[in-house]
Design a protein around this motif. Structure first.
Motif, short mmCIF file in Angstrom:
data_model
loop_
_atom_site.label_atom_id
_atom_site.label_comp_id
_atom_site.label_asym_id
_atom_site.label_seq_id
_atom_site.Cartn_x
_atom_site.Cartn_y
_atom_site.Cartn_z
N UNK A 87 0.85 -1.18 0.00
CA UNK A 87 0.00 0.00 0.00
C UNK A 87 0.89 1.24 0.00
N UNK A 88 0.63 2.12 -0.92
CA UNK A 88 1.39 3.36 -1.01
C UNK A 88 0.56 4.49 -0.44
N UNK A 89 1.25 5.48 0.10
CA UNK A 89 0.59 6.58 0.79
C UNK A 89 0.80 7.90 0.06
N UNK A 90 -0.15 8.80 0.27
CA UNK A 90 0.00 10.15 -0.28
C UNK A 90 1.08 10.88 0.51
N UNK A 91 1.43 12.06 0.07
CA UNK A 91 2.43 12.86 0.76
C UNK A 91 2.01 13.18 2.21
N UNK A 92 0.70 13.15 2.47
CA UNK A 92 0.17 13.38 3.81
C UNK A 92 0.16 12.12 4.66
N UNK A 93 0.63 11.01 4.10
CA UNK A 93 0.67 9.75 4.85
C UNK A 93 -0.62 8.96 4.81
N UNK A 94 -1.55 9.36 3.98
CA UNK A 94 -2.84 8.68 3.88
C UNK A 94 -2.74 7.55 2.86
N UNK A 95 -3.14 6.32 3.23
CA UNK A 95 -3.12 5.22 2.26
C UNK A 95 -3.94 5.59 1.04
N UNK A 96 -3.34 5.41 -0.15
CA UNK A 96 -4.05 5.83 -1.35
C UNK A 96 -4.10 4.77 -2.45
N UNK A 97 -3.01 4.08 -2.69
CA UNK A 97 -2.95 3.12 -3.79
C UNK A 97 -2.31 1.84 -3.30
N UNK A 98 -2.89 0.75 -3.70
CA UNK A 98 -2.38 -0.57 -3.35
C UNK A 98 -2.06 -1.26 -4.67
N UNK A 99 -0.84 -1.70 -4.84
CA UNK A 99 -0.43 -2.32 -6.10
C UNK A 99 0.28 -3.64 -5.84
N UNK A 100 0.19 -4.54 -6.81
CA UNK A 100 0.86 -5.81 -6.62
C UNK A 100 0.72 -6.74 -7.80
#
Length: 155
Positions: A87-100
């Motif tokens: 899970x990747x987070x926005x610059x604000x630390x909010x989970x935004x995108x999950x890739x795999x």
């Protein structure tokens, strides 16, 4: 090997034709977007809670995710897959995108006899060699050597 991206804010999954085929969708269905639940519903009910907990943990912590689980097909067959993601987070630390990625291992004797790290390194080595990436191949062979697997199985 199937690739996917999940937009957490929109709750939409985008995937390649391999993912669509693996999860029994039409080839173009995941090119546009699909909510996550139709994919989750394909997971065998005995595996579903464990997989959901692992995904939730990965979203909360940002740690890599890896799970082996089974999915149903329309014909009633069961496929075993390994999913790896993060899970990747926005610059604000909010989970935004999950890739795999998701790899089918149904009936794979090699899978039953090896650990997932070795399996992924071997798959990457095969792709690197097919594409003529000599330096990448060398590094992957070195990684397999570090795992004490070089020489015990065919590269």
């Amino acid at each position: 090997m199937a690739f996917f991206t999940w937009d957490l804010h929109l709750d939409l999954v985008f995937g390649d034709v391999t993912l669509a085929s693996l999860f029994d969708f039409e080839p173009d269905d995941l090119a546009v977007d699909v909510p996550i639940m139709p994919l989750v519903e394909k997971i065998v009910s005995d595996d579903r809670a464990r997989v959901a907990q692992s995904i939730h943990r990965a979203i909360e912590t940002g740690a890599p995710y890896q799970e082996t689980y089974r999915i149903f097909t329309r014909s009633g067959d069961v496929r075993t897959v390994i999913a790896v993601g993060r899970c990747f987070r926005s610059i604000d630390g909010i989970p935004s995108t999950y890739a795999g990625v998701v790899v089918e291992v149904t009936g794979s004797e090699a899978f039953a006899q090896s650990d997932p790290l070795e399996m992924h390194c071997r798959a990457a080595l095969e792709m690197a060699e097919l594409r003529g990436k000599e330096l990448v191949s060398r590094y992957l062979k070195s990684a397999l050597g570090a795992l004490n697997q070089v020489g015990t199985k065919r590269l």
